[in-house]
Design a protein around this motif. Structure first.
Motif, PDB file in Angstrom:
ATOM      1  N   ASP A 425       0.839  -1.190   0.000  1.00  0.00           N
ATOM      2  CA  ASP A 425       0.000   0.000   0.000  1.00  0.00           C
ATOM      3  C   ASP A 425       0.878   1.244   0.000  1.00  0.00           C
ATOM      4  O   ASP A 425       1.798   1.370   0.822  1.00  0.00           O
ATOM      5  N   VAL A 426       0.605   2.165  -0.922  1.00  0.00           N
ATOM      6  CA  VAL A 426       1.342   3.432  -0.985  1.00  0.00           C
ATOM      7  C   VAL A 426       0.356   4.575  -1.016  1.00  0.00           C
ATOM      8  O   VAL A 426      -0.818   4.407  -1.375  1.00  0.00           O
ATOM      9  N   GLU A 430       3.399   9.170  -2.536  1.00  0.00           N
ATOM     10  CA  GLU A 430       4.513   8.233  -2.722  1.00  0.00           C
ATOM     11  C   GLU A 430       4.551   7.721  -4.149  1.00  0.00           C
ATOM     12  O   GLU A 430       5.626   7.599  -4.755  1.00  0.00           O
ATOM     13  N   LEU A 431       3.379   7.408  -4.714  1.00  0.00           N
ATOM     14  CA  LEU A 431       3.327   6.925  -6.094  1.00  0.00           C
ATOM     15  C   LEU A 431       3.859   7.985  -7.049  1.00  0.00           C
ATOM     16  O   LEU A 431       4.643   7.685  -7.958  1.00  0.00           O
ATOM     17  N   LYS A 432       3.467   9.244  -6.862  1.00  0.00           N
ATOM     18  CA  LYS A 432       3.934  10.333  -7.733  1.00  0.00           C
ATOM     19  C   LYS A 432       5.443  10.483  -7.641  1.00  0.00           C
ATOM     20  O   LYS A 432       6.128  10.677  -8.660  1.00  0.00           O
ATOM     21  N   LYS A 433       5.971  10.400  -6.430  1.00  0.00           N
ATOM     22  CA  LYS A 433       7.416  10.534  -6.240  1.00  0.00           C
ATOM     23  C   LYS A 433       8.155   9.402  -6.938  1.00  0.00           C
ATOM     24  O   LYS A 433       9.195   9.610  -7.584  1.00  0.00           O
ATOM     25  N   ASP A 496      -3.072  11.971  -0.370  1.00  0.00           N
ATOM     26  CA  ASP A 496      -3.346  11.093   0.771  1.00  0.00           C
ATOM     27  C   ASP A 496      -4.121   9.835   0.381  1.00  0.00           C
ATOM     28  O   ASP A 496      -4.460   9.014   1.232  1.00  0.00           O
ATOM     29  N   GLN A 497      -4.347   9.655  -0.895  1.00  0.00           N
ATOM     30  CA  GLN A 497      -5.077   8.478  -1.377  1.00  0.00           C
ATOM     31  C   GLN A 497      -4.245   7.222  -1.179  1.00  0.00           C
ATOM     32  O   GLN A 497      -3.044   7.208  -1.444  1.00  0.00           O
ATOM     33  N   ILE A 498      -4.832   6.134  -0.701  1.00  0.00           N
ATOM     34  CA  ILE A 498      -4.135   4.858  -0.516  1.00  0.00           C
ATOM     35  C   ILE A 498      -4.351   3.989  -1.752  1.00  0.00           C
ATOM     36  O   ILE A 498      -5.494   3.754  -2.159  1.00  0.00           O
ATOM     37  N   ILE A 499      -3.244   3.521  -2.320  1.00  0.00           N
ATOM     38  CA  ILE A 499      -3.280   2.763  -3.576  1.00  0.00           C
ATOM     39  C   ILE A 499      -2.496   1.473  -3.409  1.00  0.00           C
ATOM     40  O   ILE A 499      -1.396   1.467  -2.837  1.00  0.00           O
TER      41      ILE A 499
END
Length: 708
Positions: A425-426, A430-433, A496-499
């Motif tokens: 889970d990110v 974090e995904l964008k980075k 802040d979305q959890i993916i």
């Protein structure tokens, strides 16, 4: 008076005793003398292999072909040849040895009942020592301890310790004696392994290589009283992973100048240099598996009773120049035949190629646009983990699932590493980075570029392409600001979305080590590899057809279509080449430009035109038969409709074709007679070539003759 017969017998006995005493009594060198003798001089030959990556032979199992340029079978021939010339020869390995082939990774490294093939053949050949590389840890520490017991030679790594009690994980060094010279062989391993194999090495710590070299050279010299120290360091010269330079081998001779010879690996680059007086060598691995043996010859002389290195010579030996050792071929036959049999089974059929042919030879399509090849890998990752987003890289530029029957070799071809699969889970941030980090793989596009190119300092396996999200990569923007229009299920992603993200364990460890992601995995496929899931996916489908969802694209580039076509044709004709990194491991490290075409004589140079009354950019472009867009781009006009008499306009170089002729001025030429020769007007030639004085042309000057 003695009997003469007794006297002769007595003298004979005395003579025999004297001769025997002379033979058995050592002759000591004069320790006060600085001179040497032939008996006090030794030539020590050191042969170093590295990054063999599972090559017992030169058979490429994924391509079903023998390339004849890698493998232990040829190493053995080199070793036997050189040892016959100089018995004082040591054969050493610098790691990344037991991983990298279908034979090792998918058959024997997970089989506790069978010997590890590379280690078994190395023992048969007669290796003297080996240091651990990072890829030795891919399969966990249990495998290392297993093959350590199987090996007839010592496995080394001085900077690897158990966390619990601080003891050495394997031997730090070994001591050998050759021709009376006491030799210490020290092993070091790149300390970045927790970044890549974190969960597998949780009970180990890896120390700074140069500092450990300093520590152990002191032990070897002062406690072990060795004469010569050989260091085997699985690392490149420069730092690549650590901020404290602990992974940079160039600092080893600085901290430990007592070392007499240093062998390196890891970077797959040839090294032939001397650092702080220490000869340093590494074999190149152009094909993913080393195709050279590095050689260092040391001249060692006894001076004042002390063995001293007085000379060194570095060289490299190409494996392709030697035939396989028939004895090693026979010994390793069982491993080879077992692997071939494993590949006999068809696992599915592809209806067409999954990786499109390159528009520009040398630039893989799967790294500049979405392809069915990467989509298939990501589809498998999404399906197995239940994730929303997945990321995968093109490990090899030529990887493809080609039309026709498929076997496991095809799976290995598109996924060469034995990575495990991780679900984690990110956050959206974090995904964008992570995505921005990946997109730094591209060089920033500049006006005049005719191709998209890659950052020379980033390996292709570190460029991931994402599925499950839609996005664009703007290559005109600086790294860190390239991902735009990022959406999931049609909605912009919030920080802040959890993916749920699916990636391989190597990438997971690296991202977590960089602080880009923080959570522990919710899914870990260990011990199953991602390759095994791809294989299962193809078997379940039976027949697979290339599908591309085109969820991402590159933007921010623009080029003259005609010039680009000329560049592509020039690459195909080998008139110009796609630039590669110095080590050959990264292709396409710089864009082809108009200047490249000019240098190859394929276009004219840019010219300057002085605007006259009544001119427009359109009429100027028509005069020189170039596109209006190329004139605008070459001049960076704020307002293309606003030009004035006297303004200087750059006319971009033109492609040579059958409409244009190059003419070199000869003695006695005039623009008039040249124009007459080509059926045109001298003023047109003058304008086209920006000749202000039609009466001033110079012998040897090159001019372009425009079409009539």
């Amino acid at each position: 008076m003695w009997n003469s017969r007794i006297t002769k017998r007595y003298l004979s006995v005395l003579t025999m005793l004297f001769m025997l005493f002379s033979i058995c009594t050592p002759i000591f060198a004069d320790e006060t003398s600085t001179s040497t003798t032939e008996d006090a001089k030794v030539i020590l030959t050191l042969l170093g292999t590295s990054d063999l990556h599972g090559a017992t032979n030169s058979w490429s199992y994924e391509n079903d072909k023998d390339y004849g340029n890698v493998g232990l079978e040829r190493v053995s021939t080199i070793y036997k040849t050189i040892k016959a010339e100089n018995p004082n020869t040591l054969l050493l390995d610098v790691g990344d040895t037991i991983q990298g082939s279908i034979m090792t990774d998918d058959l024997y490294n997970s089989n506790a009942d069978e010997k590890q093939p590379m280690i078994d053949l190395m023992s048969f050949i007669g290796y003297d020592a080996m240091t651990l590389g990072n890829h030795e840890f891919n399969f966990g520490t249990a495998l290392i301890k297993k093959f350590e017991k199987e090996a007839s030679f010592p496995i080394l790594s001085a900077n690897t310790y158990y966390k619990e009690d601080g003891s050495n994980f394997v031997k730090p060094y070994v001591i050998k004696e050759v021709a009376g010279v006491k030799i210490g062989i020290l092993g070091l391993t790149v300390p970045s392994i927790p970044r890549w194999d974190g969960p597998k090495v949780e009970d180990l710590r890896f120390e700074h290589m140069a500092k450990e070299a300093k520590k152990y050279t002191k032990i070897l010299k002062e406690e072990e009283k060795v004469d010569v120290i050989i260091c085997l360091a699985h690392a490149g010269l420069e730092t690549r992973h650590e901020t404290d330079n602990s992974d940079a081998a160039k600092f080893i001779p600085e901290e430990a100048p007592e070392i007499s010879a240093l062998f390196l690996g890891h970077d797959h680059s040839q090294v032939n240099t001397v650092i702080n007086g220490v000869p340093t060598a590494a074999p190149v691995a152009k094909y993913g598996q080393a195709n050279e043996v590095a050689r260092i010859d040391l001249t060692i002389e006894k001076i004042d009773g002390v063995w001293t290195v007085t000379g060194n010579e570095i060289s490299h030996i190409e494996l392709a120049n030697y035939d396989p050792d028939s004895e090693v071929v026979e010994y390793g036959k069982k491993y080879h035949e077992t692997t071939l049999k494993f590949l006999e089974n068809t696992i599915g059929t592809a209806t067409a190629d999954f990786h499109p042919a390159s528009e520009v030879p040398g630039i893989p399509e799967a790294q500049i646009r979405d392809t069915a090849l990467i989509d298939l890998i990501n589809d498998v990752q999404l399906e197995v983990t239940g994730a929303e987003v997945a990321a995968a890289a093109l490990f090899k530029p030529t990887s493809n699932l080609r039309k026709g029957d498929l076997n496991f070799a095809n799976v290995f071809d598109i996924y060469k590493y034995a990575n495990k699969l991780v679900g984690v889970d990110v956050t959206g941030a974090e995904l964008k980075k992570y995505m921005e980090w990946s997109a730094s793989y591209y060089n920033t596009f500049k006006p005049g570029d005719l191709t998209i190119s890659f950052n020379e300092n980033i390996r292709g396996y570190n460029y991931d392409m994402f599925a499950g999200v839609d996005y664009k990569v703007d290559v005109s923007k600086p790294a860190g600001n390239r991902i735009i229009d990022l959406t999931l299920n049609g909605k912009p992603i919030t920080d802040d979305q959890i993916i749920k993200l699916a990636i391989n364990d190597y990438r997971y460890s690296g991202l977590k080590g960089k602080g880009m992601i923080t959570n522990d995995p919710y899914f870990n496929s260990d011990p199953n590899t991602l390759r095994s899931y791809i294989k299962n996916y193809i078997e379940e489908k039976g027949t697979i057809t290339p599908k591309t969802d085109n969820n991402w694209e590159l933007i921010g580039y623009n080029w003259d279509k005609h010039l680009r076509e000329t560049a592509i044709e020039a690459v195909k004709a080998n008139s110009i080449n796609i630039p590669q990194s110095k080590d050959g491991r990264t292709t396409n490290v710089a864009s082809l430009t108009v200047k490249d075409l000019q240098a190859a004589g394929l276009v004219t140079v840019d010219m300057t035109y002085v605007v006259k009354y009544g001119d427009t950019l359109g009429s100027v472009a028509e005069l020189f038969t170039v596109s209006l867009e190329s004139v605008i781009e070459a001049n960076s006009f704020d307002n293309a409709n606003l030009i004035f008499p006297g303004d200087k306009v750059i006319i971009p170089g033109k492609v040579h074709d059958d409409k244009y002729n190059t003419y070199i001025i000869k003695a006695g030429d005039t623009l008039g007679n040249i124009a007459e020769m080509y059926g045109t007007h001298y003023e047109k030639i003058a304008k086209f070539n920006n000749i202000n004085n039609v009466n001033l042309i110079i012998e040897g000057q090159k001019i372009i003759i425009p079409s009539n």
